[in-house]
Write an enzyme that holds these catalytic residues in place. Structure first.
Site, PDB file in Angstrom:
ATOM      1  N   LYS A  71      22.894  -5.066 -30.984  1.00 55.86           N
ATOM      2  CA  LYS A  71      21.830  -4.869 -30.007  1.00 55.86           C
ATOM      3  C   LYS A  71      20.548  -5.588 -30.430  1.00 55.86           C
ATOM      4  CE  LYS A  71      23.683  -0.592 -28.149  1.00 55.86           C
ATOM      5  NZ  LYS A  71      23.779   0.842 -28.419  1.00 55.86           N
ATOM      6  N   LYS A  89      38.491  -5.896 -21.646  1.00 57.07           N
ATOM      7  CA  LYS A  89      38.589  -4.596 -20.997  1.00 57.07           C
ATOM      8  C   LYS A  89      37.492  -4.397 -19.964  1.00 57.07           C
ATOM      9  CE  LYS A  89      35.872  -1.577 -23.921  1.00 57.07           C
ATOM     10  NZ  LYS A  89      35.755  -0.236 -24.448  1.00 57.07           N
ATOM     11  N   LYS A 101      30.996  -1.552 -18.588  1.00 57.26           N
ATOM     12  CA  LYS A 101      29.773  -1.472 -17.795  1.00 57.26           C
ATOM     13  C   LYS A 101      29.020  -2.787 -17.853  1.00 57.26           C
ATOM     14  CE  LYS A 101      28.542   3.321 -18.143  1.00 57.26           C
ATOM     15  NZ  LYS A 101      27.805   4.306 -18.913  1.00 57.26           N
TER      16      LYS A 101
END
Ligand code: TRP
Length: 333
Positions: A113, A197, A200
């Protein structure tokens, strides 16, 4: 016999998609039958990315309605919103005193992040695993159903729990274990973009809340290829992914029909996608209806959140009392 304790949370950062459902929520629904489950909405965790107040409110409401629409039952499991249980942040403060900069900086998700958003490397992001540990151990959870991406955070939770136990020479916290169902119940759902996969952030998801028209559009746009030219050839990833999705939502004979057509090089992806879209819609439509009904019933949602918070606080307060005694912040005079 006392039921083993299970804790899991989802950040309210978007609609639940098929990946969330088959990867997690469906298992939650089963677990509530035989475990003492705490399922919560991790609104504090989502603050690391500074949502607007409106977005945060809407996100929490959405996930709550989706949990309920999927069958998580407030009579069976404790469903609550993280920020309704201030004891969690209190424990977080205590745990932070024994969480070291080096180990926090080395966490993969932190590094990831920080690399993606170098302008927003805040302390909340750094101590994200500490807050998550507090969520888990405040209820003395034995099991945490999480996906692969959360395994390191869970390992940190075990580390902080074990460290606390050693430091205060106690056995207050069980070391929470990752939970996986026998037989691989937590299915990894692929996306529609050919590889990887459903996620979001990948933008390749089909939401439970999604309008059927939109689902059909998305499925029809899914990546395919020109089709096999050699009998019985192996399937490339995008095609395999369509089959995987089909196995999840369609009848086995339908999957078999397309599988055989593929092997004979007679498959028509257009037909397959149409079928897949209809089967996804058949699956999601009733859930969507329930989400819409629940969203309209704010009174019901408020009642669920209130009852859940009360139950969660009761358990959290009991643990926090012990913690304070051990640490020595409980007034003795
Ligand atoms: N970090 C988790 C995620 O992003 C959400 C979460 C927060 C969580 N606290 C938790 C999951 C405690 C399990 C247990 O998916």
């Amino acid at each position: 016999m006392k039921r083993p304790i299970v804790v899991s949370g989802i950040r309210p950062t978007g609609y639940l998609h098929l990946g969330n459902y088959f990867g997690a929520v469906r298992s939650f629904v089963k677990m509530q039958e035989s475990y003492n489950c705490y399922f919560f909405i991790a609104d504090l965790h989502s603050l690391t990315t500074h949502p607007t107040p409106d977005n945060l409110q809407a996100g929490v409401k959405q996930v709550l309605s989706e949990y309920l629409a999927c069958g998580i039952d407030p009579e069976k499991a404790t469903i609550f919103i993280q920020s309704d249980v201030p004891e969690v942040t209190e424990l977080y403060t205590f745990l932070n005193m024994n969480a070291y900069l080096g180990e926090l900086e080395r966490t993969t998700s932190f590094k990831e992040k920080a690399r993606q958003n170098p302008e927003n490397v805040n302390a909340g992001l750094l101590t994200y695993p500490v807050l998550m540990a507090a969520d888990i151990i405040i209820h003395k959870a034995q099991f945490v159903p999480v996906g692969k991406d959360q395994e390191q955070n869970l390992e940190m939770a075990r580390k902080f729990a074990g460290r606390f136990n050693r430091m205060y020479n106690c056995e207050l916290f069980p070391l929470p274990q990752p939970f996986t169902f026998d037989g691989g119940d937590m299915i990894k759902v692929p996306g529609l973009d050919g590889s990887g996969k459903m996620g979001k952030s990948e933008g390749n998801g089909i939401f439970l809340y999604e309008d059927p028209k939109e689902i059909r559009k998305k499925v029809m746009r899914a990546v395919t290829d020109a089709g096999p030219t050699i009998m019985n050839s192996p399937k490339p990833e995008p095609i395999e992914n369509l089959f995987t999705l089909m196995k999840i939502v369609s009848d086995p004979d339908i999957v078999q029909k397309f599988d055989e057509a593929y092997a004979r090089c007679e498959i028509r992806y257009g037909d397959m996608k149409k079928q897949l879209a209809e089967d996804i819609v058949n699956f999601t439509a009733p859930i969507r209806e329930r989400i819409l009904d629940i969203l309209k019933d704010e009174e019901y949602m408020a009642r669920v959140a209130k009852t859940g918070a009360e139950k969660a606080r009761e358990s959290a307060q009991a643990t926090l009392k012990e913690v304070k005694q051990l640490i020595g912040v409980k007034r003795l005079f």
